[in-house]
Design a protein around this motif. Structure first.
Motif, short mmCIF file in Angstrom:
data_model
loop_
_atom_site.label_atom_id
_atom_site.label_comp_id
_atom_site.label_asym_id
_atom_site.label_seq_id
_atom_site.Cartn_x
_atom_site.Cartn_y
_atom_site.Cartn_z
N VAL A 12 55.74 30.00 33.51
CA VAL A 12 56.92 30.62 32.90
C VAL A 12 56.44 31.71 31.95
N GLY A 13 56.72 32.96 32.29
CA GLY A 13 56.28 34.10 31.49
C GLY A 13 55.19 34.86 32.20
N GLY A 14 55.40 36.16 32.38
CA GLY A 14 54.44 36.97 33.13
C GLY A 14 53.87 38.12 32.33
N GLU A 36 59.51 35.39 35.48
CA GLU A 36 59.27 36.42 34.47
C GLU A 36 60.54 37.23 34.22
N ARG A 38 60.66 39.95 32.24
CA ARG A 38 60.26 41.34 31.98
C ARG A 38 60.63 41.84 30.58
N THR A 39 60.33 41.05 29.57
CA THR A 39 60.50 41.50 28.19
C THR A 39 59.22 41.24 27.40
N ALA A 45 55.18 49.84 23.19
CA ALA A 45 53.96 50.65 23.13
C ALA A 45 53.68 51.31 24.48
N HIS A 47 50.56 52.79 24.94
CA HIS A 47 49.11 52.70 25.11
C HIS A 47 48.61 51.36 24.60
N MET A 48 47.68 50.79 25.33
CA MET A 48 47.11 49.50 24.94
C MET A 48 45.64 49.71 24.58
N ALA A 82 63.88 31.73 32.68
CA ALA A 82 63.94 30.26 32.66
C ALA A 82 64.86 29.83 31.53
N ARG A 237 58.55 32.13 21.29
CA ARG A 237 59.73 32.20 22.18
C ARG A 237 59.80 30.88 22.96
N ASN A 273 50.47 34.23 23.20
CA ASN A 273 51.15 34.28 21.90
C ASN A 273 52.12 33.13 21.67
N ALA A 279 46.62 36.05 19.26
CA ALA A 279 46.07 36.50 20.55
C ALA A 279 46.42 37.96 20.84
N GLN A 280 45.38 38.76 21.07
CA GLN A 280 45.54 40.10 21.60
C GLN A 280 45.75 39.99 23.11
C1 LIG Z 1 54.19 47.27 19.54
C2 LIG Z 1 53.01 46.39 19.91
C3 LIG Z 1 51.84 46.95 20.36
C4 LIG Z 1 50.76 46.14 20.69
N1 LIG Z 1 49.60 46.73 21.08
C5 LIG Z 1 48.55 45.97 21.43
C6 LIG Z 1 47.30 46.58 21.84
O1 LIG Z 1 47.16 47.81 21.85
N2 LIG Z 1 46.29 45.76 22.20
C7 LIG Z 1 46.41 44.39 22.18
O2 LIG Z 1 45.46 43.71 22.55
N3 LIG Z 1 47.55 43.80 21.78
C8 LIG Z 1 48.62 44.55 21.43
N4 LIG Z 1 49.79 43.96 21.04
C9 LIG Z 1 49.89 42.48 21.10
C10 LIG Z 1 50.29 42.08 22.53
O3 LIG Z 1 51.64 42.42 22.74
C11 LIG Z 1 50.10 40.57 22.76
O4 LIG Z 1 48.76 40.24 22.50
C12 LIG Z 1 50.40 40.17 24.20
O5 LIG Z 1 51.67 40.66 24.59
C13 LIG Z 1 50.36 38.64 24.37
O6 LIG Z 1 50.56 38.33 25.73
P1 LIG Z 1 51.43 37.06 26.18
O7 LIG Z 1 51.28 36.97 27.64
O8 LIG Z 1 51.09 35.89 25.35
O9 LIG Z 1 52.94 37.43 25.76
P2 LIG Z 1 53.89 38.59 26.34
O10 LIG Z 1 53.11 39.78 26.70
O11 LIG Z 1 54.99 38.78 25.33
O12 LIG Z 1 54.46 37.97 27.67
C14 LIG Z 1 55.40 36.91 27.65
C15 LIG Z 1 56.29 37.11 28.85
O13 LIG Z 1 57.16 35.98 28.99
C16 LIG Z 1 58.41 36.42 29.46
N5 LIG Z 1 59.42 35.45 29.03
C17 LIG Z 1 59.75 35.05 27.78
N6 LIG Z 1 60.69 34.09 27.81
C18 LIG Z 1 60.97 33.88 29.14
C19 LIG Z 1 61.84 33.01 29.82
N7 LIG Z 1 62.62 32.14 29.17
N8 LIG Z 1 61.88 33.08 31.18
C20 LIG Z 1 61.10 33.94 31.88
N9 LIG Z 1 60.23 34.77 31.27
C21 LIG Z 1 60.16 34.74 29.92
C22 LIG Z 1 58.63 37.79 28.86
O14 LIG Z 1 59.37 38.60 29.73
C23 LIG Z 1 57.19 38.34 28.70
O15 LIG Z 1 56.88 39.28 29.67
C24 LIG Z 1 50.87 44.74 20.63
C25 LIG Z 1 52.07 44.16 20.18
C26 LIG Z 1 53.13 44.98 19.81
C27 LIG Z 1 54.39 44.34 19.31
#
Ligand SMILES: Cc1cc2nc3c(=O)[nH]c(=O)nc-3n(C[C@H](O)[C@H](O)[C@H](O)COP(=O)(O)OP(=O)(O)OC[C@H]3O[C@@H](n4cnc5c(N)ncnc54)[C@H](O)[C@@H]3O)c2cc1C
Length: 317
Positions: A12-14, A36, A38-39, A45, A47-48, A82, A237, A273, A279-280
């Protein structure tokens, strides 16, 4: 009642965590579906940074490559939200999608990330991810040499840390305390490294026609910077998982996980996260991979148990 489709593993989550797990699981031949909506957190951002070999890549492109890889290895992607994840019978878990259909599997990875609550400074939300940042290690280098503002607020220790850290990147750092009380030793440190401290409160931020950032203060003063750093409140979340009763880490709101993402409920993992606010992208991807490898072993043991009971699994008859 709608028919539930059966899988070996559901993710759950992509984002980076979920897709990395999806790729690893799909490569093993496990029947995996990833849901997923897609939020992703870093959607604002373009650029990563800090991801080995991918510096400067658009984060949306990273996810698109990940989706294609996972699908290429046989994983199934569902663009859906989900609504809830709950325990079913026989050690299975059920994921109910918002549109009503259901998925069922013995192993689930939760990787839904966190939500940033940007400080209540008028204008800050609109400029989040463009002129208002939070992470010096993500974006500090890109604004090196510029006029940087740090706007304090409710997370004093982190704002103090940001203000000192940003001085590494530029000699023009102004720290708006915005209600923070500095200790004497902190004032001495800022004075020693050349960070300007402004005691005023910030009433609004806005972009100027030239693309700079104007900071309006309670005193009526207006100052111009190239960007600002703030400290958001980070919230997991986890709305969809309340029914699972996952144990939290100490007195925090973060899900308690072991080194490979195992939660307090057998058969449920968490990565990225959602469980680790620090976590980056690269960390989240690594945690997703570690969880997937552990899930693969867990599912193997599950299937071996079925085999000796004379039951079939998806990969042997
Ligand atoms: C503005 C900004 C810039 C950033 N820049 C950097 C950078 O340059 N380098 C870096 O390393 N980190 C950066 N980060 C941090 C980075 O966003 C996180 O480290 C990363 O997104 C964590 O990945 P994740 O998979 O845990 O969560 P996410 O990337 O948030 O992915 C979670 C996914 O779960 C999905 N989701 C949530 N709830 C549900 C549900 N109920 N059902 C289905 N899908 C769901 C969402 O659509 C989302 O796509 C930045 C953060 C921000 C806010």
């Amino acid at each position: 009642m709608s028919h539930a489709s059966e899988w070996d593993a559901i993710v759950v989550g992509g984002g980076a965590a979920g897709l990395s797990a999806g790729v690893v699981l799909a490569r093993t031949g496990i029947r995996i579906v990833l849901v997923e909506d897609r939020t992703p957190r870093n959607a604002p951002a373009t650029h990563m940074h800090g991801f080995l070999s991918r510096d400067g890549m658009n984060p949306a492109d990273l996810l698109q490559v990940g989706r294609e890889e996972m699908i290429g290895f046989g994983g199934k992607l569902l663009a859906a939200r989900a609504d809830r994840v709950e325990q079913s019978t026989g050690g299975q878990f059920r994921v109910v999608l918002e549109e009503g259909s259901e998925l069922i599997a013995p192993a689930v990875l939760l990787a839904t990330g966190l939500r940033d609550e940007v400080p209540e400074i008028p204008g800050a939300k609109e400029l989040w991810g463009t002129l208002v940042h939070h992470c010096p290690h993500c974006h500090g280098r890109e604004v090196a040499g510029q006029r940087i503002a740090i706007i304090g607020g409710t997370h004093a220790p982190m704002s103090v840390h940001q203000a000192a850290l940003m001085r590494r990147y530029t000699d023009d750092v102004v720290f708006y305390l915005n209600g923070i009380d500095l200790a004497d030793h902190e004032r001495d440190e800022f004075s020693a490294i050349g960070v300007t401290v402004v005691n005023d409160r910030v009433t609004r931020v806005r972009s100027s026609p030239e693309g700079a950032l104007s900071i309006l203060q309670e005193s009526g003063a207006i100052s111009t910077h190239d960007c600002a750093f703030v400290v958001p409140r980070m919230v997991p979340r986890d709305d969809a998982f309340e029914g699972l009763g996952l144990v939290r880490n100490g007195d925090t709101t973060w899900i308690d996980v072991g080194p490979t993402g195992r939660t307090s409920v057998g058969g449920v993992w968490a990565a990225g996260n959602l469980a680790n606010p620090r976590a980056q992208v690269v960390t989240a991807a690594g945690e997703g991979s570690a969880a997937a490898i552990d899930m693969s072993g867990y599912l193997l043991a599950h299937d071996l148990g079925r085999a000796v009971n004379g039951e079939s699994a998806s990969w042997y008859v």
